[in-house]
Design a protein around this motif. Structure first.
Motif, PDB file in Angstrom:
ATOM      1  N   TYR A  19       0.859  -1.192   0.000  1.00 25.30           N
ATOM      2  CA  TYR A  19       0.000   0.000   0.000  1.00 25.30           C
ATOM      3  C   TYR A  19       0.890   1.236   0.000  1.00 25.30           C
ATOM      4  O   TYR A  19       1.930   1.264   0.656  1.00 25.30           O
ATOM      5  CB  TYR A  19      -0.897   0.031   1.239  1.00 25.30           C
ATOM      6  CG  TYR A  19      -1.721   1.295   1.323  1.00 25.30           C
ATOM      7  CD1 TYR A  19      -2.887   1.426   0.572  1.00 25.30           C
ATOM      8  CD2 TYR A  19      -1.304   2.372   2.102  1.00 25.30           C
ATOM      9  CE1 TYR A  19      -3.619   2.604   0.609  1.00 25.30           C
ATOM     10  CE2 TYR A  19      -2.037   3.554   2.150  1.00 25.30           C
ATOM     11  CZ  TYR A  19      -3.194   3.655   1.395  1.00 25.30           C
ATOM     12  OH  TYR A  19      -3.913   4.823   1.414  1.00 25.30           O
ATOM     13  N   THR A  66      -4.416   4.016   8.804  1.00 23.13           N
ATOM     14  CA  THR A  66      -3.771   3.361   7.659  1.00 23.13           C
ATOM     15  C   THR A  66      -3.438   1.908   7.995  1.00 23.13           C
ATOM     16  O   THR A  66      -3.589   1.022   7.143  1.00 23.13           O
ATOM     17  CB  THR A  66      -2.501   4.140   7.236  1.00 23.13           C
ATOM     18  OG1 THR A  66      -2.880   5.484   6.934  1.00 23.13           O
ATOM     19  CG2 THR A  66      -1.842   3.510   6.023  1.00 23.13           C
ATOM     20  N   LYS A  69      -6.600   0.134   7.508  1.00 19.21           N
ATOM     21  CA  LYS A  69      -6.895   0.027   6.067  1.00 19.21           C
ATOM     22  C   LYS A  69      -6.056  -1.078   5.426  1.00 19.21           C
ATOM     23  O   LYS A  69      -6.560  -1.894   4.641  1.00 19.21           O
ATOM     24  CB  LYS A  69      -6.589   1.375   5.388  1.00 19.21           C
ATOM     25  CG  LYS A  69      -6.925   1.398   3.916  1.00 19.21           C
ATOM     26  CD  LYS A  69      -6.399   2.645   3.220  1.00 19.21           C
ATOM     27  CE  LYS A  69      -7.244   3.863   3.464  1.00 19.21           C
ATOM     28  NZ  LYS A  69      -6.831   5.019   2.623  1.00 19.21           N
ATOM     29  N   ARG A  72      -7.315  -4.453   6.241  1.00 15.42           N
ATOM     30  CA  ARG A  72      -8.477  -4.809   5.409  1.00 15.42           C
ATOM     31  C   ARG A  72      -8.020  -5.222   4.016  1.00 15.42           C
ATOM     32  O   ARG A  72      -8.520  -6.197   3.446  1.00 15.42           O
ATOM     33  CB  ARG A  72      -9.467  -3.645   5.339  1.00 15.42           C
ATOM     34  CG  ARG A  72     -10.268  -3.449   6.615  1.00 15.42           C
ATOM     35  CD  ARG A  72     -11.459  -2.511   6.419  1.00 15.42           C
ATOM     36  NE  ARG A  72     -11.046  -1.164   6.082  1.00 15.42           N
ATOM     37  CZ  ARG A  72     -10.709  -0.229   6.985  1.00 15.42           C
ATOM     38  NH1 ARG A  72     -10.747  -0.498   8.278  1.00 15.42           N
ATOM     39  NH2 ARG A  72     -10.346   0.970   6.606  1.00 15.42           N
ATOM     40  N   ASN A  77      -8.655  -8.452   8.603  1.00 15.90           N
ATOM     41  CA  ASN A  77      -9.363  -7.679   9.628  1.00 15.90           C
ATOM     42  C   ASN A  77     -10.383  -8.530  10.380  1.00 15.90           C
ATOM     43  O   ASN A  77     -10.574  -8.351  11.584  1.00 15.90           O
ATOM     44  CB  ASN A  77     -10.014  -6.436   9.019  1.00 15.90           C
ATOM     45  CG  ASN A  77     -10.933  -6.754   7.862  1.00 15.90           C
ATOM     46  OD1 ASN A  77     -10.491  -7.385   6.895  1.00 15.90           O
ATOM     47  ND2 ASN A  77     -12.176  -6.349   7.929  1.00 15.90           N
TER      48      ASN A  77
END
Ligand code: AMP
Length: 112
Positions: A19, A66, A69, A72, A77
């Motif tokens: 990411y 973050t 995120k 996920r 999660n």
């Protein structure tokens, strides 16, 4: 002083990036301590939580969001994950650029 993570941010050395946005980067840990082991860092160089200041309030909040995120995105999660940040030598901090470890993908042992 800059660390190896700055070189990862600047793409001077390779990393398995999972990411990235303007302020944060997440990449796989080179020595995974769990089936899934990802590090989430701000691009701003802050040594660790002890060195963070009021000026970093928003950044630290966003860093935590973050982490969630990225968890996920990794699909962990629901099954669960552990978030760890080491501060200075007794905790075993080796890279002095604040980072949160995401450990997941299996049942994790009891923490020290
Ligand atoms: P800490 O011990 O909390 O400072 O964590 C630093 C982490 O960075 C360790 O888990 C290392 O395996 C990891 N690490 C060090 N160099 C790299 C690298 N070049 N790419 C990915 N992870 C790294």
């Amino acid at each position: 002083m800059s660390t190896i993570f700055k070189k990862i941010i600047d793409k001077e050395i390779p990393a398995k990036i999972v990411y990235e946005d303007d302020e944060f980067l997440a990449f796989e840990d080179i020595y995974p301590a769990a089936k899934i082991h990802v590090l989430v860092i701000p691009k701003k160089e802050i040594k660790n939580l002890d060195a963070a200041t009021e000026e970093d309030l928003m950044l630290l909040g966003k860093l935590q969001l973050t982490v969630a995120k990225v968890a996920r995105l990794l699909g962990v999660n629901e099954s669960g994950y552990r978030v760890v940040t080491n501060i200075n030598s007794d905790a075993g901090q080796t890279v002095y650029h604040i980072h949160y470890h995401i450990l997941a993908g299996e049942k994790l042992g009891v923490m020290a």
